[in-house]
Design a protein around this motif. Structure first.
Motif, PDB file in Angstrom:
ATOM      1  N   PRO A  22      -7.526 -27.813 -44.837  1.00  0.00           N
ATOM      2  CA  PRO A  22      -7.277 -26.378 -44.957  1.00  0.00           C
ATOM      3  C   PRO A  22      -6.348 -25.821 -43.884  1.00  0.00           C
ATOM      4  O   PRO A  22      -6.438 -26.204 -42.713  1.00  0.00           O
ATOM      5  CB  PRO A  22      -8.671 -25.756 -44.830  1.00  0.00           C
ATOM      6  CG  PRO A  22      -9.515 -26.806 -44.204  1.00  0.00           C
ATOM      7  CD  PRO A  22      -8.949 -28.111 -44.654  1.00  0.00           C
ATOM      8  N   LEU A  39      -3.392 -26.314 -43.241  1.00  0.00           N
ATOM      9  CA  LEU A  39      -2.260 -27.117 -42.771  1.00  0.00           C
ATOM     10  C   LEU A  39      -1.033 -26.920 -43.655  1.00  0.00           C
ATOM     11  O   LEU A  39       0.082 -27.254 -43.262  1.00  0.00           O
ATOM     12  CB  LEU A  39      -2.677 -28.582 -42.626  1.00  0.00           C
ATOM     13  CG  LEU A  39      -3.686 -28.699 -41.456  1.00  0.00           C
ATOM     14  CD1 LEU A  39      -4.493 -29.973 -41.545  1.00  0.00           C
ATOM     15  CD2 LEU A  39      -2.998 -28.591 -40.120  1.00  0.00           C
ATOM     16  N   ARG A  72       2.089 -20.955 -38.712  1.00  0.00           N
ATOM     17  CA  ARG A  72       0.735 -20.773 -38.176  1.00  0.00           C
ATOM     18  C   ARG A  72       0.696 -21.115 -36.682  1.00  0.00           C
ATOM     19  O   ARG A  72       0.956 -22.263 -36.310  1.00  0.00           O
ATOM     20  CB  ARG A  72      -0.203 -21.733 -38.915  1.00  0.00           C
ATOM     21  CG  ARG A  72      -1.611 -21.764 -38.349  1.00  0.00           C
ATOM     22  CD  ARG A  72      -2.387 -22.946 -38.890  1.00  0.00           C
ATOM     23  NE  ARG A  72      -3.773 -22.908 -38.480  1.00  0.00           N
ATOM     24  CZ  ARG A  72      -4.606 -23.926 -38.586  1.00  0.00           C
ATOM     25  NH1 ARG A  72      -4.193 -25.071 -39.110  1.00  0.00           N
ATOM     26  NH2 ARG A  72      -5.845 -23.817 -38.180  1.00  0.00           N
ATOM     27  N   TYR A 127       0.435 -25.482 -33.065  1.00  0.00           N
ATOM     28  CA  TYR A 127       0.667 -26.447 -34.141  1.00  0.00           C
ATOM     29  C   TYR A 127       2.136 -26.831 -34.332  1.00  0.00           C
ATOM     30  O   TYR A 127       2.445 -27.655 -35.187  1.00  0.00           O
ATOM     31  CB  TYR A 127       0.092 -25.894 -35.453  1.00  0.00           C
ATOM     32  CG  TYR A 127      -1.409 -25.695 -35.404  1.00  0.00           C
ATOM     33  CD1 TYR A 127      -2.267 -26.782 -35.333  1.00  0.00           C
ATOM     34  CD2 TYR A 127      -1.973 -24.422 -35.392  1.00  0.00           C
ATOM     35  CE1 TYR A 127      -3.645 -26.620 -35.269  1.00  0.00           C
ATOM     36  CE2 TYR A 127      -3.350 -24.238 -35.329  1.00  0.00           C
ATOM     37  CZ  TYR A 127      -4.174 -25.347 -35.261  1.00  0.00           C
ATOM     38  OH  TYR A 127      -5.537 -25.177 -35.197  1.00  0.00           O
ATOM     39  N   ASN A 163      -6.292 -35.478 -41.350  1.00  0.00           N
ATOM     40  CA  ASN A 163      -6.481 -34.254 -40.566  1.00  0.00           C
ATOM     41  C   ASN A 163      -7.202 -33.284 -41.477  1.00  0.00           C
ATOM     42  O   ASN A 163      -6.586 -32.640 -42.331  1.00  0.00           O
ATOM     43  CB  ASN A 163      -5.145 -33.671 -40.096  1.00  0.00           C
ATOM     44  CG  ASN A 163      -5.353 -32.450 -39.211  1.00  0.00           C
ATOM     45  OD1 ASN A 163      -6.463 -31.961 -39.086  1.00  0.00           O
ATOM     46  ND2 ASN A 163      -4.278 -31.973 -38.597  1.00  0.00           N
ATOM     47  N   GLY A 205      -8.508 -30.552 -40.757  1.00  0.00           N
ATOM     48  CA  GLY A 205      -8.494 -29.167 -40.268  1.00  0.00           C
ATOM     49  C   GLY A 205      -9.894 -28.767 -39.819  1.00  0.00           C
ATOM     50  O   GLY A 205     -10.624 -29.566 -39.222  1.00  0.00           O
ATOM     51  N   ALA A 206     -10.296 -27.539 -40.147  1.00  0.00           N
ATOM     52  CA  ALA A 206     -11.596 -27.030 -39.684  1.00  0.00           C
ATOM     53  C   ALA A 206     -12.773 -27.792 -40.289  1.00  0.00           C
ATOM     54  O   ALA A 206     -13.872 -27.795 -39.727  1.00  0.00           O
ATOM     55  CB  ALA A 206     -11.698 -25.542 -40.000  1.00  0.00           C
ATOM     56  N   HIS A 263     -14.972 -30.126 -38.250  1.00  0.00           N
ATOM     57  CA  HIS A 263     -16.076 -29.664 -37.413  1.00  0.00           C
ATOM     58  C   HIS A 263     -17.295 -29.216 -38.219  1.00  0.00           C
ATOM     59  O   HIS A 263     -18.281 -28.758 -37.647  1.00  0.00           O
ATOM     60  CB  HIS A 263     -15.601 -28.490 -36.536  1.00  0.00           C
ATOM     61  CG  HIS A 263     -14.226 -28.700 -35.975  1.00  0.00           C
ATOM     62  ND1 HIS A 263     -13.934 -29.733 -35.107  1.00  0.00           N
ATOM     63  CD2 HIS A 263     -13.045 -28.057 -36.184  1.00  0.00           C
ATOM     64  CE1 HIS A 263     -12.638 -29.684 -34.796  1.00  0.00           C
ATOM     65  NE2 HIS A 263     -12.085 -28.684 -35.447  1.00  0.00           N
ATOM     66  N   HIS A 321      -5.399 -35.002 -35.247  1.00  0.00           N
ATOM     67  CA  HIS A 321      -5.241 -33.571 -34.958  1.00  0.00           C
ATOM     68  C   HIS A 321      -3.893 -33.342 -34.301  1.00  0.00           C
ATOM     69  O   HIS A 321      -3.486 -34.126 -33.434  1.00  0.00           O
ATOM     70  CB  HIS A 321      -6.344 -33.064 -34.031  1.00  0.00           C
ATOM     71  CG  HIS A 321      -7.716 -33.310 -34.574  1.00  0.00           C
ATOM     72  ND1 HIS A 321      -8.210 -32.604 -35.642  1.00  0.00           N
ATOM     73  CD2 HIS A 321      -8.656 -34.214 -34.238  1.00  0.00           C
ATOM     74  CE1 HIS A 321      -9.414 -33.059 -35.930  1.00  0.00           C
ATOM     75  NE2 HIS A 321      -9.713 -34.045 -35.099  1.00  0.00           N
ATOM     76  N   LEU A 322      -3.247 -32.273 -34.693  1.00  0.00           N
ATOM     77  CA  LEU A 322      -1.989 -31.898 -34.042  1.00  0.00           C
ATOM     78  C   LEU A 322      -2.251 -31.438 -32.612  1.00  0.00           C
ATOM     79  O   LEU A 322      -1.551 -31.824 -31.678  1.00  0.00           O
ATOM     80  CB  LEU A 322      -1.325 -30.759 -34.822  1.00  0.00           C
ATOM     81  CG  LEU A 322      -0.791 -31.105 -36.214  1.00  0.00           C
ATOM     82  CD1 LEU A 322      -1.003 -29.949 -37.163  1.00  0.00           C
ATOM     83  CD2 LEU A 322       0.663 -31.490 -36.154  1.00  0.00           C
ATOM     84  N   SER A 323      -3.249 -30.583 -32.468  1.00  0.00           N
ATOM     85  CA  SER A 323      -3.537 -29.994 -31.151  1.00  0.00           C
ATOM     86  C   SER A 323      -4.551 -30.855 -30.401  1.00  0.00           C
ATOM     87  O   SER A 323      -5.258 -31.671 -31.008  1.00  0.00           O
ATOM     88  CB  SER A 323      -4.091 -28.579 -31.336  1.00  0.00           C
ATOM     89  OG  SER A 323      -5.336 -28.618 -32.019  1.00  0.00           O
ATOM     90  N   VAL A 344      -7.756 -30.838 -29.372  1.00  0.00           N
ATOM     91  CA  VAL A 344      -8.938 -30.024 -29.681  1.00  0.00           C
ATOM     92  C   VAL A 344      -9.876 -29.908 -28.474  1.00  0.00           C
ATOM     93  O   VAL A 344     -10.632 -28.933 -28.371  1.00  0.00           O
ATOM     94  CB  VAL A 344      -9.707 -30.597 -30.907  1.00  0.00           C
ATOM     95  CG1 VAL A 344      -8.992 -30.245 -32.195  1.00  0.00           C
ATOM     96  CG2 VAL A 344      -9.923 -32.102 -30.798  1.00  0.00           C
ATOM     97  N   ARG A 366      -9.548 -26.799 -26.375  1.00  0.00           N
ATOM     98  CA  ARG A 366      -9.721 -25.559 -27.128  1.00  0.00           C
ATOM     99  C   ARG A 366     -11.199 -25.147 -27.175  1.00  0.00           C
ATOM    100  O   ARG A 366     -12.000 -25.646 -26.394  1.00  0.00           O
ATOM    101  CB  ARG A 366      -9.101 -25.743 -28.522  1.00  0.00           C
ATOM    102  CG  ARG A 366      -7.608 -26.079 -28.423  1.00  0.00           C
ATOM    103  CD  ARG A 366      -6.969 -26.233 -29.787  1.00  0.00           C
ATOM    104  NE  ARG A 366      -7.044 -25.007 -30.555  1.00  0.00           N
ATOM    105  CZ  ARG A 366      -6.811 -24.938 -31.867  1.00  0.00           C
ATOM    106  NH1 ARG A 366      -6.474 -26.040 -32.533  1.00  0.00           N
ATOM    107  NH2 ARG A 366      -6.900 -23.797 -32.497  1.00  0.00           N
ATOM    108  N   ARG A 410     -14.610 -26.815 -31.503  1.00  0.00           N
ATOM    109  CA  ARG A 410     -13.649 -27.821 -31.985  1.00  0.00           C
ATOM    110  C   ARG A 410     -13.857 -29.177 -31.304  1.00  0.00           C
ATOM    111  O   ARG A 410     -13.164 -30.144 -31.602  1.00  0.00           O
ATOM    112  CB  ARG A 410     -12.213 -27.352 -31.747  1.00  0.00           C
ATOM    113  CG  ARG A 410     -11.839 -26.133 -32.557  1.00  0.00           C
ATOM    114  CD  ARG A 410     -10.377 -25.761 -32.388  1.00  0.00           C
ATOM    115  NE  ARG A 410     -10.182 -24.351 -32.669  1.00  0.00           N
ATOM    116  CZ  ARG A 410      -9.966 -23.839 -33.884  1.00  0.00           C
ATOM    117  NH1 ARG A 410      -9.883 -24.625 -34.926  1.00  0.00           N
ATOM    118  NH2 ARG A 410      -9.818 -22.544 -34.062  1.00  0.00           N
TER     119      ARG A 410
HETATM  120  C1  DHK Z   1      -6.260 -28.304 -37.299  1.00  0.00           C
HETATM  121  C2  DHK Z   1      -7.057 -27.273 -37.656  1.00  0.00           C
HETATM  122  O1  DHK Z   1      -6.797 -26.567 -38.756  1.00  0.00           O
HETATM  123  C3  DHK Z   1      -8.193 -26.844 -36.830  1.00  0.00           C
HETATM  124  O2  DHK Z   1      -9.227 -26.253 -37.597  1.00  0.00           O
HETATM  125  C4  DHK Z   1      -8.733 -27.980 -35.989  1.00  0.00           C
HETATM  126  C5  DHK Z   1      -6.609 -29.215 -36.191  1.00  0.00           C
HETATM  127  C6  DHK Z   1      -7.609 -28.659 -35.221  1.00  0.00           C
HETATM  128  C7  DHK Z   1      -5.350 -29.803 -35.539  1.00  0.00           C
HETATM  129  O3  DHK Z   1      -5.184 -29.715 -34.337  1.00  0.00           O
HETATM  130  O4  DHK Z   1      -4.549 -30.387 -36.261  1.00  0.00           O
HETATM  131  O5  DHK Z   1      -9.715 -27.495 -35.096  1.00  0.00           O
END
Ligand code: DHK
Length: 158
Positions: free
Chosen positions: A14, A16, A22, A27, A78, A80-81, A84, A104-106, A108, A111, A115
């Motif tokens: 979701p 992405l 975004r 990201y 990935n 996304g949310a 978690h 994960h891109l970021s 986590v 953060r 996460r």
């Molecule tokens: C992407 C998301 O959409 C978040 O909900 C995750 C993740 C982290 C990412 O870093 O790609 O917490």
């Protein structure tokens, strides 16, 4: 070493699909199309055939993982949310047993604490986080290495 095509499914969950606009400070500026094109191109360099899928729906991701059974050699995911929150996606990964890498891109772990918890890591060979779109390339490379090691061990066993 596996002979024949090694097929990897890259799944994005979701939100992405909003990559590019975004929270670019988290990201990056690349769109999902950019990231998917990078996965296909880098996969080719690694000798992998990469197919990409994105959905905002938990059930659609579960369906895609189930239908990957016996078709794909590995999954880079990935979620996304859903990472978690989703026991359903964890169960799908455990059911199919296809080697999977959580992406994960970021970073986590820098953060919010919600996460820091992943329901999916239990079913993943490993987790790659914090390298932006390069996280996916690292996941493809890790999958290739794991699949080759597993296949070499099979050959040795005879
Ligand atoms: C992407 C998301 O959409 C978040 O909900 C995750 C993740 C982290 C990412 O870093 O790609 O917490």
């Amino acid at each position: 070493m596996t002979f024949g095509v090694v097929r990897i499914l890259v799944i994005n969950g979701p939100n992405l699909n909003t990559l590019g606009w975004r929270q670019p400070e988290l990201y990056g500026h690349e769109t999902l199309a950019d990231v998917e094109a990078k996965c296909v191109a880098e996969g080719k360099q690694l000798g992998l055939e990469v197919e990409c899928f994105q959905s905002n729906s938990e059930g659609a991701i579960v369906d895609r993982i189930q239908s990957a059974r016996g078709v794909f050699d590995g999954i880079a995911l990935n979620a996304g949310a859903y990472t978690h929150t989703s026991i359903a996606i964890l169960d799908a990964l455990l059911a199919v047993g296809t080697p999977a890498v959580e992406v994960h891109l970021s970073n986590v772990y820098q953060r919010e604490s919600f996460r820091h918890r992943s329901y999916l890591s239990k079913a993943a060979i490993g987790v790659i986080a914090g390298f932006g779109s390069h996280s996916y390339v690292l996941a493809l490379s890790a999958l290739k290495q794991q699949l080759e090691t597993a296949s070499d061990a099979e050959v040795k066993k005879g």
